[in-house]
Design an enzyme around this catalytic site. Structure first.
Site, mmCIF file in Angstrom:
data_model
loop_
_atom_site.group_PDB
_atom_site.id
_atom_site.type_symbol
_atom_site.label_atom_id
_atom_site.label_comp_id
_atom_site.label_asym_id
_atom_site.label_seq_id
_atom_site.Cartn_x
_atom_site.Cartn_y
_atom_site.Cartn_z
ATOM 1 N N HIS A 26 -12.311 10.814 -2.604
ATOM 2 C CA HIS A 26 -12.766 9.853 -3.904
ATOM 3 C C HIS A 26 -13.469 10.308 -4.832
ATOM 4 O O HIS A 26 -13.799 9.673 -5.773
ATOM 5 C CB HIS A 26 -13.747 8.676 -3.210
ATOM 6 N N GLN A 41 -5.743 3.764 -6.918
ATOM 7 C CA GLN A 41 -7.323 3.477 -6.501
ATOM 8 C C GLN A 41 -8.210 4.488 -6.899
ATOM 9 O O GLN A 41 -9.148 4.044 -7.351
ATOM 10 C CB GLN A 41 -7.339 2.456 -5.226
ATOM 11 N N PHE A 42 -8.021 5.531 -6.094
ATOM 12 C CA PHE A 42 -8.829 6.929 -6.422
ATOM 13 C C PHE A 42 -7.881 7.772 -6.658
ATOM 14 O O PHE A 42 -6.753 8.267 -6.257
ATOM 15 C CB PHE A 42 -9.578 7.093 -5.283
ATOM 16 N N ASP A 43 -8.552 8.760 -7.473
ATOM 17 C CA ASP A 43 -7.933 10.197 -7.716
ATOM 18 C C ASP A 43 -7.343 10.792 -6.538
ATOM 19 O O ASP A 43 -6.176 11.284 -6.796
ATOM 20 C CB ASP A 43 -9.065 11.278 -8.410
ATOM 21 N N GLY A 44 -7.770 11.039 -5.481
ATOM 22 C CA GLY A 44 -7.225 11.701 -4.445
ATOM 23 C C GLY A 44 -5.988 10.838 -3.769
ATOM 24 O O GLY A 44 -5.193 11.266 -2.896
ATOM 25 N N PHE A 45 -5.603 9.710 -4.448
ATOM 26 C CA PHE A 45 -4.451 8.962 -3.730
ATOM 27 C C PHE A 45 -3.430 8.997 -4.678
ATOM 28 O O PHE A 45 -2.470 8.146 -4.285
ATOM 29 C CB PHE A 45 -4.934 7.440 -3.358
ATOM 30 N N LEU A 96 0.646 -1.127 -0.067
ATOM 31 C CA LEU A 96 0.267 -0.239 -0.174
ATOM 32 C C LEU A 96 0.963 1.041 -0.145
ATOM 33 O O LEU A 96 1.186 1.850 1.002
ATOM 34 C CB LEU A 96 -0.943 -0.174 1.325
ATOM 35 N N ALA A 97 1.301 1.618 -1.119
ATOM 36 C CA ALA A 97 2.337 2.749 -1.202
ATOM 37 C C ALA A 97 2.445 3.440 -2.680
ATOM 38 O O ALA A 97 2.809 2.688 -3.413
ATOM 39 C CB ALA A 97 3.728 2.292 -0.697
ATOM 40 N N GLU A 98 1.716 4.435 -3.220
ATOM 41 C CA GLU A 98 1.547 4.718 -4.178
ATOM 42 C C GLU A 98 2.855 5.270 -4.840
ATOM 43 O O GLU A 98 3.258 5.201 -5.998
ATOM 44 C CB GLU A 98 0.295 5.972 -4.264
ATOM 45 N N PRO A 113 0.689 10.858 -3.007
ATOM 46 C CA PRO A 113 1.762 10.279 -2.572
ATOM 47 C C PRO A 113 2.941 10.015 -3.697
ATOM 48 O O PRO A 113 4.047 9.868 -3.387
ATOM 49 C CB PRO A 113 1.463 8.945 -1.826
#
Ligand SMILES: Cc1ncc(C[n+]2csc(CCOP(=O)(O)OP(=O)(O)O)c2C)c(N)n1
Ligand SMILES: [Mg+2]
Lengths: 346, 414
Positions: free
Chosen positions: A150, A103-107, A79-81, A110
């Site tokens: 999200h 997974q989603f735009d807001g993520f 779990l690390a963009e 990172p």
């Protein structure tokens, strides 16, 4: 610009052994078929992301791919963009063609550093010795009643960065071809997917000739005003055009931009020279945005053809609000038509 | 020592360039765990391993621990039981509210009650908490009513409690971000002289950062470990290892048990039975006291299990076996306390019934509240974007409100 004709390559088994194609499919399924085709065509294509393997992604875009291609081609990553994109860069240097799912735009933030500092610049820094055939898939935009982070539309950040290509699909047919074209491109592509439209369906004709990746397209011809849009707003604008035709007898021309960096504005200029009025629609906040860029360039190129200033109808310059307010935040059919009225009333 | 619980990567020959001692395997080979070690590690991951701090077994038997024992009065234990029953009930009710369309989404805490109540009750009012998004039990301990959580999930706000007054930061959804924020806050506590010797320990302070097993992979979390260590920050890193990060099991995030990561950063790491509220309380109290007296940070890995879906949007049958849940049901955090209270005769049937009645009332209140929550007015969207306002936002607000008022005047639907 290297445009790849994915059609001329041997095609994958995408449930179309008869050659008739898979029939009516959703955007989500079209992406899944496109990814599958790309993976079958080229063993160097690998998918990386959170929950994309066993689960098939939270939107099921990669459904079944790990089962068929194995864990070394479809990676359920830590779990690390920043890790996803940073490692994808290394894999690309090593000859792979990674397709990353955020997974989603807001993520995506990172990973911002890796995208802006390395992905975008390695070709330049190495003077072409290192290519970056990396695709970053981003489900984007609002309208799904989600919690914070999200529903965002971060595309302008990337369009603002030299070295990155940015595209957005709006329908199943484009989704199917564009994802394959993006994967075949030797350049890093930010691939924005309109998540609230994942379930929209259309006939997928595999024998059609796909338009080049970095081209915009007139979807509906018109004479009263031009609507330029992309991603989830395309459907809204087509509906607005439909409604304007029925209710007011206005013929709105709708252009799906498809490519956000580089912009392909020739069809927009051509349209504005003919019609004289332009509305640009986008969910993203309007300040310093793609919509602003289009407005600036159109007034520069088509100054004497314009009958009214270019109108932007966009998300507000606020953080994305709690979802009970998203209907207000997102430009809807009424706001698009209101913008058309503004243009006509000039 | 066949378990990676104790497996450490062999050190390379020392920097002076001396040869490896004769007979030692080449570094590259030695640096890989054997098959047995890997298997033992996986077993340790699913069973907790020998280092698990436990004070109350799943069967409700009290066991001693050399370092982390705790004196607990019947009243205190009843209180912990009540906390857990009530937060579970609020959680189940909220989950049901989502199913009935009253909430857009819900993030269940089912199974993690002991970890959260143990940690939350170990904190003092002056301590600060930085939650992720599942910490409804910790919120409860900070005096935040379960109704105050609903807005986030109904989509009416981004958190309605006062984070300053409650010392409970807004929920953070971006995985790992809050850990660095927590470290900064804890650095401030230290810079303000709120920790260490010679200080009146009554107003000493510490901070707790809550995050999950998946979060430990994030850069921000690893940077938080570095910063916490370098600045001796009074921060407890409280990781709820619920075995899953959506569909990804622990093995996708780590090769060694998470608590062992701490030693690499230079502070202690402890694995506690996160389904044991007593052990979690004891370990967190100790860790906070370490922090308040200047010996922070501390990492706590609360070994627990996410008994429900990741969120109401998730379908766990796609990636994990129902057997696993059945096995964990035997380790339920509430049942063991109930059994112990019974056995000790610290609570009778009347008490349990009273708690049940109280939880029914809480559920009813929650439901009623949820159904009456007003939709925020459109101008909320534009408020507090900037501390000192913005002409751009103000103009957009005015224009939009004028636009909306046209529809009101015509009485028309938009
Ligand atoms: C930066 C970022 N990436 C991805 C996500 C999507 N996401 C939400 S929860 C989650 C898994 C979190 O797992 P863990 O840290 O173990 O916490 P848990 O949900 O199990 O409590 C993911 C990938 C996110 N919220 N933020
Ligand atoms: Mg987890």
């Amino acid at each position: 610009m290297t445009e790849v004709d994915v059609r001329s390559r041997p095609r994958a088994t995408d449930g179309s052994a008869t050659g008739q194609g898979p029939g009516k499919v959703t955007i989500g399924k079209a992406l899944n078929l496109g990814l599958r085709a790309a993976m079958e065509r080229d063993p160097k294509v690998i998918l990386m992301g959170e929950d994309i393997g066993r689960l098939g992604g939270v939107f099921r875009i990669t459904d079944g791919l790990q089962k068929d291609f194995g864990e070394q081609r479809v990676l359920d990553t830590p779990l690390a963009e920043s890790g996803i994109v940073g490692a994808a860069i290394g894999l690309a240097i090593r000859g792979y063609r990674p397709v990353c799912e955020i997974q989603f735009d807001g993520f995506i933030f990172p990973a911002f550093d890796q995208i802006v500092s390395q992905l975008a610049k390695l070709n330049y820094r190495s003077q072409g010795r290192i290519r970056m055939p990396v695709v970053i898939r981003v489900p984007f935009g609002g309208g799904i009643g989600a919690v914070e982070h999200h529903s965002e539309s971060p595309e302008s950040y990337f369009a603002h960065t030299a070295g990155l290509k940015v595209v957005a699909c709006s329908n199943p047919v484009d989704a199917y071809w564009m994802i394959q074209q993006a994967i075949e491109s030797d350049e890093p592509v930010l691939f924005f997917e309109p998540k609230r439209r994942y379930h929209e369906k259309a006939e997928l004709d595999l024998s059609a000739t796909p338009a080049p990746l970095h081209s915009s397209r007139v979807l509906r011809p018109g004479t009263t005003a031009t609507l330029a849009c992309y991603g989830p707003m395309v459907k809204t604008c087509l509906e607005a055009a439909e409604s304007a035709a029925e209710q007011e007898g206005h013929e709105l021309e709708v252009i799906d931009l498809r490519t956000l960096s580089p912009l392909d504005l020739e069809p927009v200029y051509e349209s504005v020279r003919r019609i004289g009025r332009l509305v640009v629609a986008s969910e993203a906040p309007g300040e310093s945005s793609i919509a602003s860029e289009i407005a600036a360039r159109v007034q520069q190129e088509c100054f004497y053809s314009l009958e009214a200033p270019v109108v932007r109808v966009t998300g507000f310059d606020t953080p994305y609000p709690p979802s009970k307010l998203e209907e207000e935040y997102l430009p809807d059919l009424d706001r698009v038509l209101h913008a058309v009225e503004q243009s006509l009333g000039w | 020592m066949s378990s990676p619980e104790y497996w450490t990567k062999p050190q390379p020959p020392d920097a002076a360039g001396s040869e490896s001692p004769p007979g030692s395997p080449p570094a590259a080979t030695a640096a890989r765990p054997t098959a047995e070690q890997v298997i033992a590690g996986l077993r340790a991951t699913s069973e907790g391993g020998p280092d698990l701090v436990q004070l109350l077994t799943p069967e409700g038997e009290r066991v001693a621990h050399p370092h982390f024992d705790i004196d607990i009065t019947p009243e205190e234990l009843r209180g912990l039981y009540r906390d857990m029953v009530l937060v579970r009930r609020a959680d189940r009710e909220s989950n049901a509210l989502q199913r009935q369309g009253q909430l857009g989404i819900w993030v269940p805490l089912l199974g993690q009650e002991a970890a959260q109540i143990g940690a939350g009750r170990a904190m003092r009012p002056r301590d600060m908490a930085f939650p992720s998004y599942r910490e409804h039990g910790v919120a409860w301990c900070r005096g935040i009513d379960p109704t105050e959580l609903l807005g986030i999930f109904r989509g009416t706000d981004h958190g309605s409690w006062d984070p300053v007054a409650t010392r409970f930061h807004p929920y953070t959804i971006v995985i790992g971000n809050q850990c660095l924020n927590a470290v900064g806050y804890a650095m401030g506590q230290r810079f303000d002289g709120r920790i260490g010797d010679g200080h009146d320990s009554a107003d000493a302070e510490a901070t707790v950062a809550f995050f999950g097993d998946g979060a430990t992979s994030q850069g921000d979390v690893n940077e938080a470990f570095v910063w916490g260590a370098v600045y001796d920050a009074p921060v407890v890193f409280f990781c709820q290892n619920n075995q899953w990060a959506i569909s990804e099991p622990m093995e996708r995030q780590s090769r060694i048990p998470l608590y062992q990561r701490a030693s690499g950063y230079g502070f202690p790491g402890i694995r506690v039975d996160g389904n044991d509220v007593l052990a979690t309380l004891a370990v967190t109290r100790w860790a906070l006291e370490e922090c308040r007296s200047g010996n922070g940070p501390v990492l706590i890995e609360a070994f627990t299990y996410r008994m429900d879906a990741h969120t109401t949007s998730d379908d766990p049958s796609r990636y994990r076996l129902a057997d696993e849940l059945e096995a964990w049901k035997l380790k339920d955090p509430i049942e063991r306390v109930k059994a112990y209270l019974h056995r000790q005769q610290w609570a009778d049937r009347d008490y349990f019934e009273e708690v049940d009645r109280e939880s029914d009332a809480l559920a009813a209140r929650l439901r009623e509240f949820c159904q009456r929550m007003p939709v925020p007015s459109a101008d909320r969207m534009f408020s507090e974007v900037y501390a000192n306002g913005s002409p751009v936002v103000a103009a957009q607000r005015d224009e939009f409100l004028t636009y909306l008022s046209q529809f009101e005047q015509t009485g028309g639907e938009r």
